[in-house]
Design a protein around this motif. Structure first.
Motif, short mmCIF file in Angstrom:
data_model
loop_
_atom_site.label_atom_id
_atom_site.label_comp_id
_atom_site.label_asym_id
_atom_site.label_seq_id
_atom_site.Cartn_x
_atom_site.Cartn_y
_atom_site.Cartn_z
N VAL A 98 2.22 6.25 -7.17
CA VAL A 98 1.19 7.17 -7.68
C VAL A 98 1.64 8.63 -7.54
N VAL A 99 2.20 8.97 -6.38
CA VAL A 99 2.69 10.34 -6.16
C VAL A 99 3.81 10.66 -7.15
N THR A 104 2.71 1.53 -3.36
CA THR A 104 1.77 1.91 -4.42
C THR A 104 1.44 3.40 -4.32
N GLY A 105 1.23 3.88 -3.11
CA GLY A 105 0.99 5.32 -2.91
C GLY A 105 2.17 6.15 -3.38
N ALA A 163 0.83 -1.21 0.00
CA ALA A 163 0.00 0.00 0.00
C ALA A 163 0.87 1.26 0.00
#
Length: 174
Positions: free
Chosen positions: A40-41, A36-37, A33
């Motif tokens: 994305v950022v 993945t964050g 998690a």
């Protein structure tokens, strides 16, 4: 030392290993998690892509699901069609679980182990790397999780069969 005490000891040892492994693997969910964050950022905030980071998520995901299968079996989180099973008493459930483990699960684990051997050994022989430029150069390690899953799942299947055999023998003695 009786057969029952040996089975109890085996069940306890395998369950302890599976519990420890499952709890350790659970941390991969948090790692996935967070990573993945981060991806994305990087991608949408800064326009930067990271193939190694994306592949790391895939490696964590594969590890979690392949190596977590034994833990799922232990805690009863596996898929079960229980239209009739839920109404069975403990003895009938033990029979179903024992026979299911012996007839279906253990042979499946053996099949996966045997059929994945060439696949994994070929990958190791060529030290298979990612097809993506800059990807993680350890696809052979990821593929090694397949036979490892078969082994850990088979171990837990043996523990479940022993646990159910103990239920059957102890309820028969009463």
């Amino acid at each position: 030392m009786t057969a029952g005490s040996v089975m109890h000891m085996c069940v306890h040892s395998i369950d302890t290993f599976t519990d420890y492994s499952g709890r350790l693997l659970a941390w991969l969910t948090l790692g996935m998690a967070l990573l993945t964050g981060f991806i994305v950022v990087l991608r949408y905030g800064f326009g930067i892509g990271s193939i190694p980071a994306q592949e790391a998520v895939i490696y964590m995901h594969g590890s979690l699901f392949l190596l977590g299968a034994a833990y799922a079996l232990k805690v009863g989180a596996h898929v079960r069609v229980d239209i009739f099973y839920r109404n069975f008493n403990a003895r009938a459930r033990a029979w179903v679980d024992s026979l299911g483990g012996i007839i279906f699960l253990l042979p499946l684990c053996g099949f996966i182990l045997i059929s994945s051997t060439d696949y994994v050994s070929t990958s190791w022989a060529m030290r298979e790397t990612s097809a993506e430029p800059g990807g993680i150069p350890a696809v052979f390690l990821l593929k090694s999780l397949i036979p490892l899953m078969a082994i850990t799942l088979a171990l837990q299947a043996v523990a479940e069969v022993f646990r159910n055999a103990l239920i059957l023998t102890e309820s028969a003695e009463k």
